[in-house]
Write an enzyme that holds these catalytic residues in place. Structure first.
Site, PDB file in Angstrom:
ATOM      1  N   LYS A   1       0.810  -1.328   0.373  1.00  0.00           N
ATOM      2  CA  LYS A   1       0.128   0.153   0.174  1.00  0.00           C
ATOM      3  C   LYS A   1       0.681   0.832  -0.132  1.00  0.00           C
ATOM      4  CE  LYS A   1      -3.916  -1.942   2.527  1.00  0.00           C
ATOM      5  NZ  LYS A   1      -5.265  -1.774   3.388  1.00  0.00           N
TER       6      LYS A   1
ATOM      7  N   LYS B   1     -11.969  -9.818  -6.884  1.00  0.00           N
ATOM      8  CA  LYS B   1     -13.431 -10.309  -6.261  1.00  0.00           C
ATOM      9  C   LYS B   1     -14.586  -8.736  -5.907  1.00  0.00           C
ATOM     10  CE  LYS B   1     -10.634  -9.322  -1.707  1.00  0.00           C
ATOM     11  NZ  LYS B   1     -10.272  -9.141  -0.699  1.00  0.00           N
TER      12      LYS B   1
ATOM     13  N   LYS C   1     -15.363  -3.753  -1.629  1.00  0.00           N
ATOM     14  CA  LYS C   1     -16.915  -2.198  -0.690  1.00  0.00           C
ATOM     15  C   LYS C   1     -16.095  -1.399  -1.776  1.00  0.00           C
ATOM     16  CE  LYS C   1     -16.056  -2.878   3.471  1.00  0.00           C
ATOM     17  NZ  LYS C   1     -15.268  -4.123   3.796  1.00  0.00           N
TER      18      LYS C   1
END
Length: 307
Positions: free
Chosen positions: A108, A189, A192
């Protein structure tokens, strides 16, 4: 034996979250388990405070509506004083090298000039989540195994240096649940936080919106396999071969998803329309988690010389 699982309010709960995790928590959870909304973890990158607050309440309602025992549900930040204290003790037990080796931090932060310090340290907060509740088992995916191993290392190190305060948890990789992929791109996948919600079915989507999203699903081999997986997960039956009747498959899947989500959606909307009841559930869950954590925190503070 206490098990602990969490969901981060980075966006609305989607079909993959429900079929892959929440439904299992409801079916297999016990009154000793802890299911929490990790709103503190959602702050490791730029966030909107109002949206964070809204998503936290919505996720709390969805967890309860999914059939999870309300007494087992809590919001992470409701224990911020207890977690903050233990987090500091554990940061003083952890090394910089251990934190910097976390794969998710490396991924990240790669190529970014500036990242929040919390992105580096949140695995220690995750360890505090686990250890504060006396967790014995932590069901996690492969991507979180390293974080649980850090919690294990910190528990062992603290216990050895100062005295036994913590149960050393064990990571458990649960049986693979539904592997729901994005309907518009089955190579990834459902997420959210996806930039486009075209291929993401959210628990609170209106039935007509669910139908539209499913009808737009790609017709590739992977797309068909994804819809078949969703259908099997919703109905519990092995679906027939729809390879040559893809439009019919979409209709069947859409209706199965709508019926599977209907009671969860209805109950969630009831809870969101009754803020007093949702606040009562939240407060009760926080009290229970705080009561269970207090003696362990007190022991850690005493053993480390802080009280």
């Amino acid at each position: 034996m206490i098990r602990l699982s969490a969901i981060t309010p980075s966006g609305q709960v989607h079909l993959g979250n429900y079929l892959g995790a929440l439904r299992t928590w409801a079916r297999e959870g016990t009154e000793e388990d802890v299911y929490f909304i990790s709103d503190l973890h959602a702050m490791t990158s730029s966030h909107n405070p109002q949206r964070l607050r809204s998503m936290t309440r919505e996720q709390l309602a969805v967890l309860v509506a999914s059939g999870i025992d309300p007494a087992s549900v809590c919001v992470q930040s409701d224990l911020i004083r207890e977690l903050g204290a233990l987090n500091w003790v554990l940061e003083c037990t952890c090394t910089y090298g251990e934190a910097a080796r976390m794969i998710q931090f490396k991924e990240k932060s790669l190529g970014r000039e500036s990242v929040r310090l919390s992105l580096l340290t949140y695995p220690v907060l995750m360890a505090a989540d686990i250890l504060l509740q006396g967790t014995a088992e932590v069901p996690v995916g492969e991507d979180q195994l390293q974080h649980v191993e850090l919690a294990r290392a910190l528990a062992r190190r603290f216990n050895h240096a100062y005295g036994d305060a913590f149960i050393v948890p064990t990571a458990v990789v649960p049986k693979v649940g539904a592997r729901v992929k994005d309907l518009s791109d089955p190579a990834r996948k459902m997420d959210k936080s996806a930039q486009s919600s075209t291929g993401v079915v959210f628990v609170l989507d209106e039935p007509d919106l669910v139908r539209r999203k499913v009808r737009r699903a790609v017709s590739s081999t992977d797309g068909i396999a994804n819809l078949v997986e969703v259908l099997a997960s919703c109905t519990g039956k092995e679906p027939e071969d729809y390879t040559s009747r893809f439009s019919e498959l979409k209709d069947v899947v859409a209706e199965a998803v709508i019926e599977e989500l209907r009671p969860v959606r209805d109950r969630t909307l009831e809870l969101l329309a009754d803020p007093a009841e949702l606040d009562r559930i939240r407060a009760a869950g926080a009290d229970r988690a705080r009561e269970r954590a207090q003696h362990r925190l007190n022991a850690a503070l005493r053993l480390s010389g802080l009280s």
